[in-house]
Design a protein around this motif. Sequence first.
Motif, PDB file in Angstrom:
ATOM      1  N   ASN A  36      43.275  51.262  50.137  1.00 40.20           N
ATOM      2  CA  ASN A  36      42.990  52.208  50.777  1.00 40.20           C
ATOM      3  C   ASN A  36      42.570  53.361  49.904  1.00 40.20           C
ATOM      4  O   ASN A  36      42.824  54.680  50.135  1.00 40.20           O
ATOM      5  CB  ASN A  36      43.996  52.823  51.956  1.00 40.20           C
ATOM      6  N   GLY A  37      41.940  53.072  48.732  1.00 42.98           N
ATOM      7  CA  GLY A  37      41.860  54.297  47.715  1.00 42.98           C
ATOM      8  C   GLY A  37      40.619  55.032  47.988  1.00 42.98           C
ATOM      9  O   GLY A  37      40.475  56.293  48.015  1.00 42.98           O
ATOM     10  N   SER A  38      39.461  54.373  48.616  1.00 34.37           N
ATOM     11  CA  SER A  38      38.130  55.144  48.733  1.00 34.37           C
ATOM     12  C   SER A  38      37.770  55.825  47.364  1.00 34.37           C
ATOM     13  O   SER A  38      37.258  57.067  47.502  1.00 34.37           O
ATOM     14  CB  SER A  38      38.547  56.190  50.012  1.00 34.37           C
ATOM     15  N   SER A  39      38.092  55.311  46.570  1.00 32.69           N
ATOM     16  CA  SER A  39      37.877  56.206  45.191  1.00 32.69           C
ATOM     17  C   SER A  39      37.056  55.344  44.353  1.00 32.69           C
ATOM     18  O   SER A  39      36.184  55.993  43.093  1.00 32.69           O
ATOM     19  CB  SER A  39      39.253  56.107  44.456  1.00 32.69           C
ATOM     20  N   ILE A  40      36.703  53.908  44.176  1.00 27.50           N
ATOM     21  CA  ILE A  40      36.004  53.238  43.159  1.00 27.50           C
ATOM     22  C   ILE A  40      34.418  53.969  43.087  1.00 27.50           C
ATOM     23  O   ILE A  40      33.858  54.222  42.031  1.00 27.50           O
ATOM     24  CB  ILE A  40      35.932  51.807  43.597  1.00 27.50           C
ATOM     25  N   GLY A  41      33.920  54.114  44.250  1.00 23.66           N
ATOM     26  CA  GLY A  41      32.594  54.529  44.355  1.00 23.66           C
ATOM     27  C   GLY A  41      32.377  55.845  43.613  1.00 23.66           C
ATOM     28  O   GLY A  41      31.423  55.896  42.862  1.00 23.66           O
ATOM     29  N   THR A  88      29.033  50.225  47.281  1.00 24.68           N
ATOM     30  CA  THR A  88      30.638  49.913  47.539  1.00 24.68           C
ATOM     31  C   THR A  88      30.931  49.921  49.015  1.00 24.68           C
ATOM     32  O   THR A  88      30.012  50.543  49.634  1.00 24.68           O
ATOM     33  CB  THR A  88      31.582  50.517  46.763  1.00 24.68           C
ATOM     34  N   GLY A  89      31.925  49.381  49.324  1.00 25.05           N
ATOM     35  CA  GLY A  89      32.462  49.564  50.789  1.00 25.05           C
ATOM     36  C   GLY A  89      33.169  51.067  50.848  1.00 25.05           C
ATOM     37  O   GLY A  89      33.555  51.445  49.778  1.00 25.05           O
ATOM     38  N   LYS A  90      33.401  51.348  51.779  1.00 28.55           N
ATOM     39  CA  LYS A  90      34.086  52.736  52.149  1.00 28.55           C
ATOM     40  C   LYS A  90      35.602  52.880  51.429  1.00 28.55           C
ATOM     41  O   LYS A  90      35.755  53.851  50.867  1.00 28.55           O
ATOM     42  CB  LYS A  90      34.232  52.944  53.586  1.00 28.55           C
ATOM     43  N   GLU A  91      36.236  51.624  51.753  1.00 31.67           N
ATOM     44  CA  GLU A  91      37.530  51.566  51.203  1.00 31.67           C
ATOM     45  C   GLU A  91      38.135  50.229  51.307  1.00 31.67           C
ATOM     46  O   GLU A  91      37.531  49.599  51.866  1.00 31.67           O
ATOM     47  CB  GLU A  91      38.506  52.673  51.670  1.00 31.67           C
ATOM     48  N   THR A  92      38.863  49.999  50.312  1.00 32.41           N
ATOM     49  CA  THR A  92      39.468  48.535  50.360  1.00 32.41           C
ATOM     50  C   THR A  92      40.675  48.618  51.608  1.00 32.41           C
ATOM     51  O   THR A  92      41.357  49.607  51.496  1.00 32.41           O
ATOM     52  CB  THR A  92      40.116  47.950  49.037  1.00 32.41           C
ATOM     53  N   ILE A  93      40.844  47.551  52.409  1.00 30.00           N
ATOM     54  CA  ILE A  93      41.880  47.963  53.377  1.00 30.00           C
ATOM     55  C   ILE A  93      43.323  47.572  53.137  1.00 30.00           C
ATOM     56  O   ILE A  93      44.094  47.733  53.581  1.00 30.00           O
ATOM     57  CB  ILE A  93      41.486  46.742  54.562  1.00 30.00           C
ATOM     58  N   ILE A 105      36.831  38.862  52.080  1.00 26.87           N
ATOM     59  CA  ILE A 105      36.006  39.942  51.526  1.00 26.87           C
ATOM     60  C   ILE A 105      36.379  41.118  52.342  1.00 26.87           C
ATOM     61  O   ILE A 105      36.450  41.235  53.669  1.00 26.87           O
ATOM     62  CB  ILE A 105      34.613  39.610  51.798  1.00 26.87           C
ATOM     63  N   ASN A 106      36.956  42.035  51.415  1.00 27.25           N
ATOM     64  CA  ASN A 106      37.033  43.201  52.018  1.00 27.25           C
ATOM     65  C   ASN A 106      35.955  43.648  53.253  1.00 27.25           C
ATOM     66  O   ASN A 106      34.864  43.811  52.919  1.00 27.25           O
ATOM     67  CB  ASN A 106      37.122  44.227  51.266  1.00 27.25           C
ATOM     68  N   PRO A 107      36.286  43.954  54.713  1.00 30.09           N
ATOM     69  CA  PRO A 107      35.294  44.269  55.751  1.00 30.09           C
ATOM     70  C   PRO A 107      34.260  45.186  55.369  1.00 30.09           C
ATOM     71  O   PRO A 107      33.224  44.698  55.740  1.00 30.09           O
ATOM     72  CB  PRO A 107      35.960  44.365  56.981  1.00 30.09           C
ATOM     73  N   TYR A 108      34.371  46.160  55.049  1.00 30.54           N
ATOM     74  CA  TYR A 108      33.519  47.281  54.647  1.00 30.54           C
ATOM     75  C   TYR A 108      32.591  46.659  53.263  1.00 30.54           C
ATOM     76  O   TYR A 108      31.327  46.915  53.595  1.00 30.54           O
ATOM     77  CB  TYR A 108      34.125  48.541  54.006  1.00 30.54           C
ATOM     78  N   ASP A 109      32.850  45.772  52.617  1.00 32.57           N
ATOM     79  CA  ASP A 109      31.876  45.313  51.388  1.00 32.57           C
ATOM     80  C   ASP A 109      31.028  44.160  52.206  1.00 32.57           C
ATOM     81  O   ASP A 109      29.924  43.999  51.837  1.00 32.57           O
ATOM     82  CB  ASP A 109      32.744  44.768  50.331  1.00 32.57           C
ATOM     83  N   GLU A 110      31.629  43.323  53.099  1.00 34.57           N
ATOM     84  CA  GLU A 110      30.832  42.431  53.540  1.00 34.57           C
ATOM     85  C   GLU A 110      30.199  42.827  54.475  1.00 34.57           C
ATOM     86  O   GLU A 110      28.889  42.464  54.442  1.00 34.57           O
ATOM     87  CB  GLU A 110      31.872  41.415  54.067  1.00 34.57           C
ATOM     88  N   VAL A 131      26.249  45.086  44.414  1.00 34.42           N
ATOM     89  CA  VAL A 131      27.193  45.119  45.264  1.00 34.42           C
ATOM     90  C   VAL A 131      28.587  45.121  45.070  1.00 34.42           C
ATOM     91  O   VAL A 131      28.675  43.832  44.412  1.00 34.42           O
ATOM     92  CB  VAL A 131      26.838  44.304  46.675  1.00 34.42           C
ATOM     93  N   CYS A 132      29.473  45.612  45.186  1.00 39.17           N
ATOM     94  CA  CYS A 132      31.057  45.758  44.657  1.00 39.17           C
ATOM     95  C   CYS A 132      31.741  44.978  45.875  1.00 39.17           C
ATOM     96  O   CYS A 132      31.831  45.347  46.978  1.00 39.17           O
ATOM     97  CB  CYS A 132      31.617  47.014  44.285  1.00 39.17           C
ATOM     98  N   ILE A 133      32.370  43.823  45.547  1.00 38.40           N
ATOM     99  CA  ILE A 133      33.069  42.961  46.467  1.00 38.40           C
ATOM    100  C   ILE A 133      34.317  42.831  45.882  1.00 38.40           C
ATOM    101  O   ILE A 133      34.904  42.652  44.825  1.00 38.40           O
ATOM    102  CB  ILE A 133      32.298  41.583  46.271  1.00 38.40           C
ATOM    103  N   SER A 134      35.321  43.180  47.226  1.00 37.18           N
ATOM    104  CA  SER A 134      36.741  43.047  46.669  1.00 37.18           C
ATOM    105  C   SER A 134      37.448  42.073  47.510  1.00 37.18           C
ATOM    106  O   SER A 134      36.890  41.952  48.461  1.00 37.18           O
ATOM    107  CB  SER A 134      37.585  44.255  46.786  1.00 37.18           C
ATOM    108  N   ASN A 183      32.749  41.533  41.100  1.00 32.24           N
ATOM    109  CA  ASN A 183      34.208  41.654  41.560  1.00 32.24           C
ATOM    110  C   ASN A 183      35.022  41.504  40.128  1.00 32.24           C
ATOM    111  O   ASN A 183      34.684  41.049  39.195  1.00 32.24           O
ATOM    112  CB  ASN A 183      34.662  40.379  42.285  1.00 32.24           C
ATOM    113  N   VAL A 184      35.938  42.575  40.222  1.00 36.71           N
ATOM    114  CA  VAL A 184      36.930  42.770  39.014  1.00 36.71           C
ATOM    115  C   VAL A 184      38.196  41.965  39.749  1.00 36.71           C
ATOM    116  O   VAL A 184      38.810  42.548  40.757  1.00 36.71           O
ATOM    117  CB  VAL A 184      37.165  44.248  38.863  1.00 36.71           C
ATOM    118  N   GLY A 185      38.348  40.766  39.236  1.00 43.14           N
ATOM    119  CA  GLY A 185      39.728  40.210  39.840  1.00 43.14           C
ATOM    120  C   GLY A 185      39.930  38.834  39.119  1.00 43.14           C
ATOM    121  O   GLY A 185      38.990  38.537  38.299  1.00 43.14           O
TER     122      GLY A 185
END
Lengths: 320, 247
Positions: B123-128, B115-120, B35-40, B5-8, B63-65
């Motif tokens: 807003n990339g919606s790209s990582i997945g 992954t989540g839908k996007e980071t809030i 935690i980004n709501p979509y991820d959590e 699970v990818c967590i941002s 997590n990449v961070g």
Amino acid sequence: MSVLIFIDTNEGHVKKASLEVMSYGAKLADQLGTVAEGVALGTVTEDLSALGKYGVKKIHHVNNDVLNHFDAQVYTKVIAQVAEKTGAAVVIFSNNVDGKAIAPRLSARLKAGLVSGAVALPDTANGFTVKKNVFSGKAFANITINTAIKVIALSPNAYQVKTGGGSAEVVPFTTNVEPGKIKVTNVTKASGEVPLTEAEIVVSAGRGMKGPENWGMIEDLAHALHAALACSRPVADAHWRPHNEHVGQTGIAIAPNLYIAIGISGAIQHLAGVNRSKVIVVINKDPEAPFFKAADYGIVGDAFEVVPKFTEAVKKLKGS
Amino acid sequence: MKILVCISKTPDTTAKIAFTDNSTKFDTNGVQWIINPYDEWYALVRAIELKEKDSSAVIHLVNVGSADAEPIIRKALALGGDEAIRVNADSHDSFFVASQIAEVAKQGNYDLVFTGKETIDYNGSSIGGMVAELLDLPYVSLATKFELSETKATITREIEGGEENCEVELPVVVSAQKGMAEQRIPNMRGIMAARTKPLKVVEPTSVTPLTNVSGFGLPPAKAGVKLVSPDNVEELVRLLHEEAKAF
Ligand SMILES: Cc1cc2nc3c(=O)[nH]c(=O)nc-3n(C[C@H](O)[C@H](O)[C@H](O)COP(=O)(O)OP(=O)(O)OC[C@H]3O[C@@H](n4cnc5c(N)ncnc54)[C@H](O)[C@@H]3O)c2cc1C
Ligand SMILES: Nc1ncnc2c1ncn2[C@@H]1O[C@H](COP(=O)(O)O)[C@@H](O)[C@H]1O
């Protein structure tokens, strides 16, 4: 060199979002001193050459039955081949559901920098910098792409469709296409309604409506305006309305020309999904509702009295 | 069954958005990180539910961070992740982040990457999609339901103006959004257990970012609301039609 535009279709018809992308791509091609070309996949029932009026000069059509089902992995491979063969310098998608699935894949495949959710034409005076929305519409960022090939996914409703003269040359593009690994078993369309992300006008209501039984007047107004329906999160959570109508930070983000918010307080998480709307109208009985600060027009009043009058006035104006 | 699970880490949804350093940096002053709501709420909780049905399943978090992401990683472990990997790098370039996640995914041989839908914030919606391409795997984006029987996933995803049901053999990359699961709150036992769960820190593989942020800005403020009397709704319609040209 060219600007390559992905022409997204649904059951053989070109989506409105693609018209925006073609208009945007044609303008960018002008700016770069090159031509805009399109790529269309699968069966298209419309006359592709007529899309020339949006500024595309040539359309590469990969007419293979395998491509009648959308599959991001398969589409990406084919688009990458077309991009390589045509020497595309920029590949443009709509940042709609399909674009969000393909553009990142293509970016990774071609090692081409991506800006998703672009809201303006690139600044090419010094490098290649694209403005996009960040922080759920509360801010924007300028992203510089440092690779030779660039991928852009344009936000729906961010660029005006422009038409001119001309027709596009349609050329078949043949390639081997392997079927994808995802098997679609069923598709459910919200019938007869306007898709929320593509809608020009959105009528949205919140907890102020008291209960699902009161949505008839909201639907009547939406119908009169040919608008899509939306709602606040508690309304979807309480199952008054389906989840796919929930807009906001954790729902769908939209940017229609007109957003009408009825009985919604205007919490920051709600605004995050709708603050890019061009014109916002708020109807709320509480003059202190925070939504009025984000609104262009407002009525302080009881929705149950105002909304039916609103619908009548729209019908009268439209002469029906 | 191994799930990644990818967590941002993102600013709280009510955080004030401001910029510093000549509008090149997000002003983190006073910002609460979550935690980004979509991820959590969706990706992680759905993974936990799958594990509750199949006790042999393991959930790894990535997590990449930088080190300041560790509190939110611990929270994700408290909710129910088994162990976490932090790739020690800070980047806004989606391709850089996706390449790091793909590297972790390759080494761990996962059956499922969420992954989540996007980071809030970004807003990339790209990582997945990028991770899927780098792993040459199918990608089901914007999933609202996810069921598993043996090695076959049955997924419902959003499409324009509707939804679609599909089936795919594992491994697969899936981005999760509302509908997948319901938000959970970590309990005391989970919080205690999380303290001793492994949180591995690895150094990033060398990848050249494809993009960089050259600056931020705020949208122009609204001119202020024009109020119309509730007894004169026709006037509002006239203004919308003639002045705003909204229809
Ligand atoms: C992490 C997080 C994420 C969230 N994400 C979202 C999201 O994506 N989208 C979202 O919408 N919310 C989201 N929320 C919830 C948000 O904070 C608000 O609670 C929610 O938006 C409130 O919904 P509402 O305006 O419908 O209800 P309320 O806040 O209860 O407001 C109802 C409004 O109706 C008005 N009213 C009542 N009766 C009438 C009447 N007869 N006529 C006219 N007006 C009337 C009231 O004056 C009031 O302003 C999120 C919250 C959190 C913590
Ligand atoms: N730095 C990160 N570390 C781990 N996962 C991430 C990171 N950034 C994004 N993701 C995942 O990718 C999803 C989409 O992010 P984005 O493409 O940035 O909108 C998020 O919901 C996360 O699940």
